[in-house]
Design a protein around this motif. Sequence first.
Motif, PDB file in Angstrom:
ATOM      1  N   GLY A  34     -34.975  12.441 -42.057  1.00  0.00           N
ATOM      2  CA  GLY A  34     -34.692  12.183 -40.649  1.00  0.00           C
ATOM      3  C   GLY A  34     -33.211  12.330 -40.336  1.00  0.00           C
ATOM      4  O   GLY A  34     -32.820  12.815 -39.266  1.00  0.00           O
ATOM      5  N   ILE A  35     -32.364  11.932 -41.286  1.00  0.00           N
ATOM      6  CA  ILE A  35     -30.913  12.079 -41.101  1.00  0.00           C
ATOM      7  C   ILE A  35     -30.520  13.543 -41.162  1.00  0.00           C
ATOM      8  O   ILE A  35     -29.774  14.043 -40.306  1.00  0.00           O
ATOM      9  CB  ILE A  35     -30.160  11.263 -42.168  1.00  0.00           C
ATOM     10  N   THR A  36     -31.021  14.277 -42.164  1.00  0.00           N
ATOM     11  CA  THR A  36     -30.631  15.679 -42.308  1.00  0.00           C
ATOM     12  C   THR A  36     -31.196  16.532 -41.169  1.00  0.00           C
ATOM     13  O   THR A  36     -30.557  17.497 -40.740  1.00  0.00           O
ATOM     14  CB  THR A  36     -31.121  16.222 -43.659  1.00  0.00           C
ATOM     15  N   ASN A  37     -32.377  16.177 -40.680  1.00  0.00           N
ATOM     16  CA  ASN A  37     -32.960  16.937 -39.559  1.00  0.00           C
ATOM     17  C   ASN A  37     -32.124  16.807 -38.296  1.00  0.00           C
ATOM     18  O   ASN A  37     -32.118  17.711 -37.454  1.00  0.00           O
ATOM     19  CB  ASN A  37     -34.390  16.467 -39.281  1.00  0.00           C
ATOM     20  N   TYR A  38     -31.426  15.681 -38.172  1.00  0.00           N
ATOM     21  CA  TYR A  38     -30.574  15.516 -36.994  1.00  0.00           C
ATOM     22  C   TYR A  38     -29.563  16.660 -36.905  1.00  0.00           C
ATOM     23  O   TYR A  38     -29.306  17.206 -35.827  1.00  0.00           O
ATOM     24  CB  TYR A  38     -29.840  14.171 -37.053  1.00  0.00           C
ATOM     25  N   TYR A  39     -28.991  17.032 -38.057  1.00  0.00           N
ATOM     26  CA  TYR A  39     -27.965  18.071 -38.064  1.00  0.00           C
ATOM     27  C   TYR A  39     -28.559  19.458 -37.805  1.00  0.00           C
ATOM     28  O   TYR A  39     -27.870  20.388 -37.401  1.00  0.00           O
ATOM     29  CB  TYR A  39     -27.214  18.057 -39.402  1.00  0.00           C
ATOM     30  N   ILE A  40     -29.860  19.607 -38.074  1.00  0.00           N
ATOM     31  CA  ILE A  40     -30.530  20.884 -37.812  1.00  0.00           C
ATOM     32  C   ILE A  40     -30.923  20.999 -36.350  1.00  0.00           C
ATOM     33  O   ILE A  40     -30.782  22.062 -35.731  1.00  0.00           O
ATOM     34  CB  ILE A  40     -31.789  21.019 -38.712  1.00  0.00           C
ATOM     35  N   GLU A  41     -31.366  19.893 -35.781  1.00  0.00           N
ATOM     36  CA  GLU A  41     -31.964  19.939 -34.446  1.00  0.00           C
ATOM     37  C   GLU A  41     -30.995  19.621 -33.316  1.00  0.00           C
ATOM     38  O   GLU A  41     -31.211  20.042 -32.181  1.00  0.00           O
ATOM     39  CB  GLU A  41     -33.137  18.945 -34.394  1.00  0.00           C
ATOM     40  N   THR A  42     -29.916  18.871 -33.570  1.00  0.00           N
ATOM     41  CA  THR A  42     -29.061  18.425 -32.478  1.00  0.00           C
ATOM     42  C   THR A  42     -28.285  19.582 -31.860  1.00  0.00           C
ATOM     43  O   THR A  42     -27.903  20.545 -32.536  1.00  0.00           O
ATOM     44  CB  THR A  42     -28.075  17.344 -32.959  1.00  0.00           C
ATOM     45  N   THR A  43     -28.065  19.457 -30.583  1.00  0.00           N
ATOM     46  CA  THR A  43     -27.254  20.455 -29.863  1.00  0.00           C
ATOM     47  C   THR A  43     -26.026  19.816 -29.225  1.00  0.00           C
ATOM     48  O   THR A  43     -25.156  20.523 -28.721  1.00  0.00           O
ATOM     49  CB  THR A  43     -28.094  21.116 -28.761  1.00  0.00           C
ATOM     50  N   ASP A  44     -25.956  18.473 -29.252  1.00  0.00           N
ATOM     51  CA  ASP A  44     -24.828  17.757 -28.655  1.00  0.00           C
ATOM     52  C   ASP A  44     -23.955  17.177 -29.775  1.00  0.00           C
ATOM     53  O   ASP A  44     -24.264  16.147 -30.369  1.00  0.00           O
ATOM     54  CB  ASP A  44     -25.341  16.632 -27.757  1.00  0.00           C
ATOM     55  N   GLU A  45     -22.847  17.866 -30.059  1.00  0.00           N
ATOM     56  CA  GLU A  45     -21.981  17.436 -31.151  1.00  0.00           C
ATOM     57  C   GLU A  45     -21.055  16.287 -30.765  1.00  0.00           C
ATOM     58  O   GLU A  45     -20.341  15.762 -31.606  1.00  0.00           O
ATOM     59  CB  GLU A  45     -21.135  18.616 -31.648  1.00  0.00           C
ATOM     60  N   THR A  46     -21.056  15.920 -29.490  1.00  0.00           N
ATOM     61  CA  THR A  46     -20.166  14.845 -29.037  1.00  0.00           C
ATOM     62  C   THR A  46     -20.870  13.498 -28.954  1.00  0.00           C
ATOM     63  O   THR A  46     -20.237  12.480 -28.661  1.00  0.00           O
ATOM     64  CB  THR A  46     -19.596  15.189 -27.644  1.00  0.00           C
TER      65      THR A  46
END
Length: 684
Positions: A34-46
Amino acid sequence: MDMFNKLTSLFQQALETREPSVNLLDSFVEHWKGITNYYIETTDETQPVKQTDIPWRLKQMLDILVFEEKQQEVEETGPCMEYLLQHKLLETLCTLGKAQYPPGMSQQVLLFFSKLLERIQKPMLHVINVYRPVQKLIRLCGLPDSQTEREESQFLFSVSSRVKKDPYVLNYILETTKEGQAQRCISVSEEGAEGASGECRTENAASTGTQSSSEPDTGFIQVLIHLGKSQKSRVAFRAMESVLLLTSISQADTAKLLAEQTPLCDLLSQRVCELSRHPNQSPSRGHTQLHHQTVEALAIKLAGAFHQHWLTGIVQPQLLQMSEVGVLVHTALLSLCVQHTQSPVLLHELAHFLLGDETQREQPTDTPPLTHTLRYHLIKHCDHISDEISIATLRLFEELLKKPDKHILTNLVLRNLESRSYRLPGSGGSDERPAADSEFLVESEELEEDPFFTDSEFSGSEQLLSLSREERKSGAHTQIAEAVNSFLCLVPQEAKTSQHVQGAGYDTYVHDALTSFKECSTVSIDWGWPETLKPSEAQSNSADFYEGHFLKVLLDRITCILEQPYELNLQVTSVLSRLAAFPHPHLHEYLLDPYITLSPGARSLFSTLVRVIGELMQRIEHIPDFTQRLVTVRKQLMGLEEETVVEHGTLLKGVIVLEEFCKELAAIAFVKLPVGDQEHLSAP
């Protein structure tokens, strides 16, 4: 509520199935994915990390690891912990924290590492996939303009706590033992995982090739000292607590490592110097004290650094300057330092810095450079034109006298009493007085019947002694009885106030004297002091008695007790009472025996008090309503009456201190009796 209880029961049963590790591992892996998927799926880096589910998932992973450990056998490593180690989850988290992605991630990583080190009980820091990311995370601490100082200090405290528990792992934190790493690096489980073992060998071989010839990495120590300077008091406090944990490590090899291969000692002593120059920066008092359990190698190095950088470099010039403010501040600072010092090694450095190494008899002409410069000036400060400096310096000596260091007593007092040249040879004394000296007994009986010494509070000596006159003719009982009674009857009746004020009796002094005597006996129990007086020797002109600079200034101050401020008198008498409580026979004779025949030009504490009483008797004649005024001042000092200006106030307060001091000395003489003899004497 019943439904809730049923659900709880079902959940508990699910955890206690025959293969709970499978479920735990699945859950653990799911949270990590779930943590690693965040970096794959997120589009808002802020988006801040606290607005994501990363903190929650990290907490769930930690809870699973803790629960898993509780279910495992002592030597086993659970599948979740193996997964964390084999897949280098800590390395990945460290990289994410360094990247600060998402914003605030470094804070979450520091918290996770801290709680992992705190809550997992089995040793961890010797495993390469733990100590390597810990090393990397340490390098991210203490950076300029850091926004995570609080989390950093907590993380470093967790590391220090693990080092305190398992000292050998400090080698891995400091990266000082490459061969030791190769030998101690183990697989992530007891049975061993081929992948993990291979990673360990490969990574360690690479590190050996690139770092074996480099200097030890001491970033851990430097970061702690840096955080110890933080403007945030909680951060600085926690950082210095970590330092204290390191200095209290009991393993000799680790202490030697800290002393010889890290800048800990120099950095700590420099920090003390900085706090001396800017005391407002100190987060709290006492954080630079050496722990009493510090291993000798580290303690010696630390004490030497303190002596060189702080004591000699900063404190001594301040104590020898002309500025009264500077002298006062640094004397008070030294008192606190002595008070909080627990390490015998640091105490030794302090004592020799302040007093020097001399143990031979002093001479009146001893001045620098013939004697230790700082000692000479400190003793002079006890009789300084500034009462505040005199009080502060006397307080410093009192703190020294509370410490378990034989050299302090020898240097200040005992070296000058060793020959007993204060008494006239062949004059008879406490060691030579016959058991039934008729002349002495007649004289003492007349003393008791003299109206000048009549004391309604003590009824002469009837309340002091439960012995008949015949029983009192035994030498030991007579000596102690008359010594106690002599101090009690020294102050004239019209100058006594105890009988006019409730709660000012003698009994309380016996209790306090017993406490002080026990403390001094405990402190000096291993000092090899004689139990009996040294036999007197024939004196020559070269053996003229000199009490030494320290006792001289104390007795000089006692002669001025009727003119000195109340607080100063209290401090002078407090130091003398402390000296009198020590169980050395020469100290007892010189300070507590009223009947020694003094050698020409010599004085004792009792003879000095007698002269003060003579002066007091002359002054009393010129002060109307003397006793009433004295009682009024006594009640004001006890808070029983509102304080007002009373004529001759300084003298009256001096008389009150004098009366209390005589009771203190009588009580000390009484409690120093052997227990068997005390049974025949009752306190007044």
